[in-house]
Design a protein around this motif. Structure first.
Motif, PDB file in Angstrom:
ATOM      1  N   ALA A 125       0.907  -1.460   0.221  1.00 14.01           N
ATOM      2  CA  ALA A 125       0.102   0.438  -0.608  1.00 14.01           C
ATOM      3  C   ALA A 125       1.143   1.655  -0.470  1.00 14.01           C
ATOM      4  CB  ALA A 125      -0.992  -0.426   0.628  1.00 14.01           C
ATOM      5  N   LEU A 126       2.111   1.312   0.386  1.00 14.05           N
ATOM      6  CA  LEU A 126       3.093   2.408   0.796  1.00 14.05           C
ATOM      7  C   LEU A 126       3.502   2.945  -0.410  1.00 14.05           C
ATOM      8  CD1 LEU A 126       4.289   4.487   2.022  1.00 14.05           C
ATOM      9  CD2 LEU A 126       6.060   2.610   2.903  1.00 14.05           C
ATOM     10  N   SER A 127       4.589   1.208  -1.150  1.00 16.69           N
ATOM     11  CA  SER A 127       4.762   1.661  -1.987  1.00 16.69           C
ATOM     12  C   SER A 127       3.534   2.245  -4.035  1.00 16.69           C
ATOM     13  CB  SER A 127       5.141   0.069  -2.692  1.00 16.69           C
ATOM     14  OG  SER A 127       6.077  -0.663  -2.319  1.00 16.69           O
ATOM     15  N   VAL A 128       2.716   1.660  -3.336  1.00 14.55           N
ATOM     16  CA  VAL A 128       1.951   2.145  -5.167  1.00 14.55           C
ATOM     17  C   VAL A 128       1.201   3.400  -3.918  1.00 14.55           C
ATOM     18  CG1 VAL A 128      -1.016   2.163  -4.842  1.00 14.55           C
ATOM     19  CG2 VAL A 128       0.326   0.261  -5.392  1.00 14.55           C
ATOM     20  N   ALA A 129       0.774   3.766  -3.280  1.00 11.94           N
ATOM     21  CA  ALA A 129       0.196   5.100  -2.386  1.00 11.94           C
ATOM     22  C   ALA A 129       1.502   6.447  -3.470  1.00 11.94           C
ATOM     23  CB  ALA A 129       0.452   5.254  -1.185  1.00 11.94           C
ATOM     24  N   ILE A 130       2.757   5.461  -2.764  1.00  9.26           N
ATOM     25  CA  ILE A 130       3.734   6.459  -3.481  1.00  9.26           C
ATOM     26  C   ILE A 130       4.118   6.672  -4.888  1.00  9.26           C
ATOM     27  CG2 ILE A 130       6.306   6.982  -3.664  1.00  9.26           C
ATOM     28  CD1 ILE A 130       6.514   5.380  -0.799  1.00  9.26           C
ATOM     29  N   VAL A 371     -13.355  -6.097   7.804  1.00 12.26           N
ATOM     30  CA  VAL A 371     -12.669  -5.659   6.668  1.00 12.26           C
ATOM     31  C   VAL A 371     -13.845  -6.018   5.413  1.00 12.26           C
ATOM     32  CG1 VAL A 371     -10.299  -6.224   6.995  1.00 12.26           C
ATOM     33  CG2 VAL A 371     -12.211  -7.689   6.236  1.00 12.26           C
ATOM     34  N   ALA A 372     -13.687  -4.762   4.334  1.00 13.01           N
ATOM     35  CA  ALA A 372     -15.195  -4.785   3.805  1.00 13.01           C
ATOM     36  C   ALA A 372     -14.831  -3.989   1.901  1.00 13.01           C
ATOM     37  CB  ALA A 372     -16.037  -3.419   3.574  1.00 13.01           C
ATOM     38  N   LEU A 373     -15.208  -4.693   0.834  1.00 16.90           N
ATOM     39  CA  LEU A 373     -14.547  -4.174  -0.466  1.00 16.90           C
ATOM     40  C   LEU A 373     -14.578  -3.338  -0.773  1.00 16.90           C
ATOM     41  CD1 LEU A 373     -14.494  -7.818   0.100  1.00 16.90           C
ATOM     42  CD2 LEU A 373     -15.682  -8.025  -2.920  1.00 16.90           C
ATOM     43  N   SER A 374     -13.228  -2.328  -1.104  1.00 20.33           N
ATOM     44  CA  SER A 374     -13.019  -0.890  -1.198  1.00 20.33           C
ATOM     45  C   SER A 374     -12.275  -0.540  -2.092  1.00 20.33           C
ATOM     46  CB  SER A 374     -12.968  -0.191   0.394  1.00 20.33           C
ATOM     47  OG  SER A 374     -12.947  -0.645   1.395  1.00 20.33           O
ATOM     48  N   GLU A 375     -12.317   0.407  -2.683  1.00 20.54           N
ATOM     49  CA  GLU A 375     -12.049   1.274  -3.334  1.00 20.54           C
ATOM     50  C   GLU A 375     -10.200   1.256  -3.907  1.00 20.54           C
ATOM     51  OE1 GLU A 375     -12.821   2.302  -6.604  1.00 20.54           O
ATOM     52  OE2 GLU A 375     -14.803   2.574  -5.835  1.00 20.54           O
ATOM     53  N   GLY A 376      -9.432   0.950  -4.949  1.00 23.19           N
ATOM     54  CA  GLY A 376      -8.143   1.462  -4.423  1.00 23.19           C
ATOM     55  C   GLY A 376      -7.285   2.300  -4.426  1.00 23.19           C
ATOM     56  N   ALA A 377      -6.344   2.189  -5.306  1.00 23.87           N
ATOM     57  CA  ALA A 377      -4.982   3.686  -4.555  1.00 23.87           C
ATOM     58  C   ALA A 377      -5.736   5.015  -6.188  1.00 23.87           C
ATOM     59  CB  ALA A 377      -3.377   3.516  -5.198  1.00 23.87           C
ATOM     60  N   GLY A 378      -5.739   5.882  -5.570  1.00 20.37           N
ATOM     61  CA  GLY A 378      -5.975   7.311  -6.118  1.00 20.37           C
ATOM     62  C   GLY A 378      -5.731   8.582  -5.541  1.00 20.37           C
ATOM     63  N   ILE A 379      -5.659  10.132  -5.947  1.00 21.59           N
ATOM     64  CA  ILE A 379      -5.690  11.092  -5.593  1.00 21.59           C
ATOM     65  C   ILE A 379      -7.021  11.169  -5.123  1.00 21.59           C
ATOM     66  CG2 ILE A 379      -5.155  13.546  -5.793  1.00 21.59           C
ATOM     67  CD1 ILE A 379      -2.762  11.609  -6.348  1.00 21.59           C
ATOM     68  N   LEU A 380      -6.549  12.263  -3.951  1.00 23.82           N
ATOM     69  CA  LEU A 380      -7.980  12.964  -2.865  1.00 23.82           C
ATOM     70  C   LEU A 380      -8.846  13.952  -3.471  1.00 23.82           C
ATOM     71  CD1 LEU A 380      -7.635  10.810   0.493  1.00 23.82           C
ATOM     72  CD2 LEU A 380      -8.778   9.727  -1.891  1.00 23.82           C
ATOM     73  N   GLU A 381      -9.364  14.338  -2.912  1.00 28.45           N
ATOM     74  CA  GLU A 381      -9.183  15.815  -3.438  1.00 28.45           C
ATOM     75  C   GLU A 381      -9.298  16.489  -1.850  1.00 28.45           C
ATOM     76  OE1 GLU A 381     -10.524  17.814  -6.040  1.00 28.45           O
ATOM     77  OE2 GLU A 381     -10.787  15.406  -6.834  1.00 28.45           O
TER      78      GLU A 381
END
Length: 381
Positions: A125-130, A371-381
């Motif tokens: 998650a950290l690597s993908v967020a970066i 846990v719940a099935l949720s959205e993947g990585a992205g830029i937040l407003e």
């Protein structure tokens, strides 16, 4: 958490940041199939990592970890891995982007998250967020698939972790209320809509991690590769156990030694279970999915031998409780979590009974993680 990370960034660097998010992941079924080019069935979850970033017009990158309360600075044009350090994930992704020909400048970065240390893959998650944050910051033309591959390679080369593709892939491509039927040969996926109705997923963190995990992983991998070499005499087109039909298990048992066969059997049957599980959830057949979870755990424990007494206890005790559709170990094994599908009306009883029985058996206080099935990585407003 998003506001906290952004606020820390403003306090440290006195500028307005771009904020990216990447989630952790669960795997509904399909363990130890990825390195045989098999199928896995992950999904992104709500817990994740937030990254705040902005250019700094310096030749250096200034990092701050909200979780460790530590700073780290490196030269954008001259850096190398620092063994065991959290900064390796940022430096690894930067290195991958530079090697791919992208021009980067100095930047400031703050990160933090709410992923428990329990097998939800915080490092991916950290690597993908970066990767997501850097892509936005420098307006790079990079596909999600490329971010995934850069994140994986960064972990290999800078963190020294030979992770598979599943963790960063699920973090990048996750979709709310959907699981990803991921083909680890082609690195492509199908989204499968999942409706658990009046049931919920909950993890039990065993809070154990046995030392033999790494050496056992290597041995299991070697056993699979050895089995493929032997089976190629009969199946000349087979490059991995993925290519052996599950209907041929009796024939495979005659060919392989008593030591190798159970390991091959697990991989072959687990790949088949992933397909069956995908079909079951697509059809809304939770009972069939629960039975496949149980079969997966038994196979991992008995055939592949990567479970442990704590995980076996958590899974097998869960199977006896009202409202439990299925339960199994999740991840590489020898500790970590079980994943459980439980009716909402029995959730409280499930946690109470499992907490007390596990504490009595092992003197360990388990953690429970919804846990719940949720959205993947992205830029937040």
């Amino acid at each position: 958490m998003k506001d906290k990370i952004a606020q820390t960034f403003r306090k440290l660097f006195a500028r307005e940041p771009i904020v990216a998010f990447a989630p952790g992941r669960i795997n509904l079924i399909g363990e130890h199939t990825d390195y045989q080019e098999g199928l896995v069935f992950p999904a992104a979850v709500k817990q994740g990592i937030w990254v705040a970033i902005q250019k700094n017009e310096l030749p250096s990158c200034r990092l701050y970890s909200e979780d460790f309360k530590e700073e780290f600075v490196f030269d954008i044009n001259s850096f190398s891995p620092k063994k065991g350090h959290w900064a390796n994930y940022t430096m690894g992704v930067v290195s991958q982007l530079q090697q791919a020909g992208y021009k980067l400048e100095g930047f400031d970065l703050v990160f933090g998250g709410n992923i428990p240390a329990s097998g939800l893959s915080s490092s991916a998650a950290l690597s993908v967020a970066i990767g997501t944050a850097l892509t936005e910051l420098f307006k790079l033309t990079i596909t999600k698939k490329s971010i995934v591959l850069y994140a994986q390679k960064a972990e290999h080369l800078f963190a020294g972790v030979k992770c598979g593709i599943m963790d960063p892939y699920a973090s990048a491509f996750g979709v709310k209320d959907r699981a990803l039927l991921l083909d680890c040969r082609s690195n492509t996926h199908f989204e499968v809509e999942v409706d658990f109705g009046d049931h919920s997923l909950i993890l039990i963190n065993s809070k154990v991690k046995h030392n033999l995990a790494d050496s056992a992983y290597n041995k299991r991998r070697e056993a699979c590769e050895a089995s493929v070499k032997i089976l190629q005499a009969t199946y000349p087109d087979a490059t991995t156990l993925r290519d052996i039909p599950v209907k041929d298990l009796d024939k495979v048992e005659q060919i392989l030694s008593a030591e190798l066969y159970p390991k091959a059997k697990h991989v072959i049957t687990e790949i088949d279970r992933v397909n069956l599980a995908s079909n079951a959830l697509h059809a809304g057949d939770l009972a069939a999915f629960g039975n496949l979870m149980k079969a997966s755990h038994r196979s991992l424990s008995i055939d592949f031998e990567v479970s442990c007494p704590e995980l076996d206890f958590l899974a097998e005790q869960s199977w006896k409780l009202p409202g439990v559709i299925g339960s199994r170990m999740m991840g590489g094994g020898f500790g970590g979590c079980t994943i459980n599908l439980v009716s909402n009306e029995q959730l409280e009883n499930f946690q109470s009974v499992m907490y007390s029985s596990y504490k009595q058996a092992f003197k360990i206080e388990a953690d429970f993680i919804p846990v719940a099935l949720s959205e993947g990585a992205g830029i937040l407003e």
